[in-house]
Design an enzyme around this catalytic site. Sequence first.
Site, PDB file in Angstrom:
ATOM      1  N   ASP A  70       0.832  -1.195   0.000  1.00  0.00           N
ATOM      2  CA  ASP A  70       0.000   0.000   0.000  1.00  0.00           C
ATOM      3  C   ASP A  70       0.872   1.252   0.000  1.00  0.00           C
ATOM      4  O   ASP A  70       0.382   2.366  -0.203  1.00  0.00           O
ATOM      5  CB  ASP A  70      -0.975  -0.006   1.172  1.00  0.00           C
ATOM      6  CG  ASP A  70      -0.297   0.017   2.534  1.00  0.00           C
ATOM      7  OD1 ASP A  70       0.944  -0.052   2.599  1.00  0.00           O
ATOM      8  OD2 ASP A  70      -1.022   0.104   3.550  1.00  0.00           O
ATOM      9  N   SER A  71       2.178   1.055   0.157  1.00  0.00           N
ATOM     10  CA  SER A  71       3.145   2.144  -0.002  1.00  0.00           C
ATOM     11  C   SER A  71       3.147   2.684  -1.428  1.00  0.00           C
ATOM     12  O   SER A  71       3.728   3.744  -1.690  1.00  0.00           O
ATOM     13  CB  SER A  71       4.554   1.680   0.381  1.00  0.00           C
ATOM     14  OG  SER A  71       4.877   0.462  -0.267  1.00  0.00           O
ATOM     15  N   ASP A 109      -0.919  -6.351  -0.839  1.00  0.00           N
ATOM     16  CA  ASP A 109      -1.121  -5.657   0.431  1.00  0.00           C
ATOM     17  C   ASP A 109      -2.546  -5.117   0.513  1.00  0.00           C
ATOM     18  O   ASP A 109      -2.947  -4.295  -0.322  1.00  0.00           O
ATOM     19  CB  ASP A 109      -0.119  -4.497   0.516  1.00  0.00           C
ATOM     20  CG  ASP A 109       0.218  -4.107   1.942  1.00  0.00           C
ATOM     21  OD1 ASP A 109      -0.279  -4.763   2.882  1.00  0.00           O
ATOM     22  OD2 ASP A 109       0.981  -3.144   2.116  1.00  0.00           O
ATOM     23  N   LYS A 139      -1.127  -9.545   2.530  1.00  0.00           N
ATOM     24  CA  LYS A 139      -0.630  -9.026   3.806  1.00  0.00           C
ATOM     25  C   LYS A 139      -1.661  -8.082   4.395  1.00  0.00           C
ATOM     26  O   LYS A 139      -2.309  -7.315   3.675  1.00  0.00           O
ATOM     27  CB  LYS A 139       0.697  -8.274   3.628  1.00  0.00           C
ATOM     28  CG  LYS A 139       1.288  -7.742   4.952  1.00  0.00           C
ATOM     29  CD  LYS A 139       2.649  -7.107   4.747  1.00  0.00           C
ATOM     30  CE  LYS A 139       2.565  -5.721   4.179  1.00  0.00           C
ATOM     31  NZ  LYS A 139       1.925  -4.732   5.121  1.00  0.00           N
ATOM     32  N   GLU A 141      -2.387  -5.611   8.209  1.00  0.00           N
ATOM     33  CA  GLU A 141      -1.780  -5.036   9.401  1.00  0.00           C
ATOM     34  C   GLU A 141      -2.620  -5.336  10.637  1.00  0.00           C
ATOM     35  O   GLU A 141      -3.847  -5.330  10.579  1.00  0.00           O
ATOM     36  CB  GLU A 141      -1.618  -3.526   9.247  1.00  0.00           C
ATOM     37  CG  GLU A 141      -0.656  -3.129   8.144  1.00  0.00           C
ATOM     38  CD  GLU A 141      -0.455  -1.626   8.049  1.00  0.00           C
ATOM     39  OE1 GLU A 141      -0.972  -0.891   8.931  1.00  0.00           O
ATOM     40  OE2 GLU A 141       0.211  -1.170   7.101  1.00  0.00           O
ATOM     41  N   GLU A 207       7.678  -3.919  12.043  1.00  0.00           N
ATOM     42  CA  GLU A 207       8.178  -2.618  11.609  1.00  0.00           C
ATOM     43  C   GLU A 207       8.462  -1.716  12.805  1.00  0.00           C
ATOM     44  O   GLU A 207       7.640  -1.590  13.711  1.00  0.00           O
ATOM     45  CB  GLU A 207       7.168  -1.938  10.679  1.00  0.00           C
ATOM     46  CG  GLU A 207       7.648  -0.595  10.166  1.00  0.00           C
ATOM     47  CD  GLU A 207       6.805  -0.039   9.036  1.00  0.00           C
ATOM     48  OE1 GLU A 207       7.074   1.102   8.589  1.00  0.00           O
ATOM     49  OE2 GLU A 207       5.879  -0.740   8.570  1.00  0.00           O
TER      50      GLU A 207
END
Length: 289
Positions: A70-71, A109, A139, A141, A207
């Site tokens: 998502d970056s 993501d 992925k 979070e 992270e």
Amino acid sequence: MSEETAPYGTGPAKADAPAPAPRSGPAKVRTHHLREMKERGEKFTMLTAYEQYAAQTFDEAGIDVLLVGDSASNNVYGNETSLPVTVDELIPLTRAVSRSVRRALVVGDLPFGSYQASPEQAYLTAVRFMKEGGAHCVKLEGGVEMAPQIERLTRGGIPVMAHIGFTPQSEHALGGYRVQGRGETSARVLADAEAVQDAGAFAVVMEMVPGDVAGEVTRKLRIPTIGIGAGNETDGQVLVWQDAFGLRTGRMAKFVKQYADVHGVLLEAAKAYADDVRAGTFPGPEHTF
């Protein structure tokens, strides 16, 4: 056309192209290979990728895992944070990467708001990444609170990589970009790690976690850990490629090591092209039909 190469690129890698072989290991990286590498004490590598040529290059270099993160929100689409990017924006990028690799494991993501509401929402979003994007896994979070989502995806046949510690999608709730797990809060990182493992995650990203805490988590978990700003005791490492290779300029996070100055190379090349065009030296006779 009769020319040897197409003028605007060649499209995705051909199916009969040889797989890259810069290192020993599986011809195609699967989730269980990462677990086996952890058991052997062998480190593995992970980078972000958002399009064809970066994906092909990193695959050829032997990078084990490619994350269509998502970056992309702030490395492709020009946003300030990862929050605005949508599922519909990420799926085409995921499809481009998955079409372009032969060896690497491709991770899609799940963006903010696409899985937090319920396990069923998470499953439906993840299915789109697998079916439309060609992702090999997804992925998401979150730790303890995301265990139901991880369980649902795993039960539905979708491999899940978890992400704990500092979670960028929760930056406002966490009070900004801050290290997580210092002092007494280190127990929370371990609890999150054990929760995602028990829920069925095949790996977990940590992270901005103190190195000693990340090392302890890595030793206690059966599943592999991947660090970004989490020291060198994790089983693997991940960086955003524009940071690591110098396409992005400006202040970098402490955990970023820059291996190249891609921005500088592109800048000089663009200036040289502009100079040639303005001087009338390009195109020359050799570039003219």
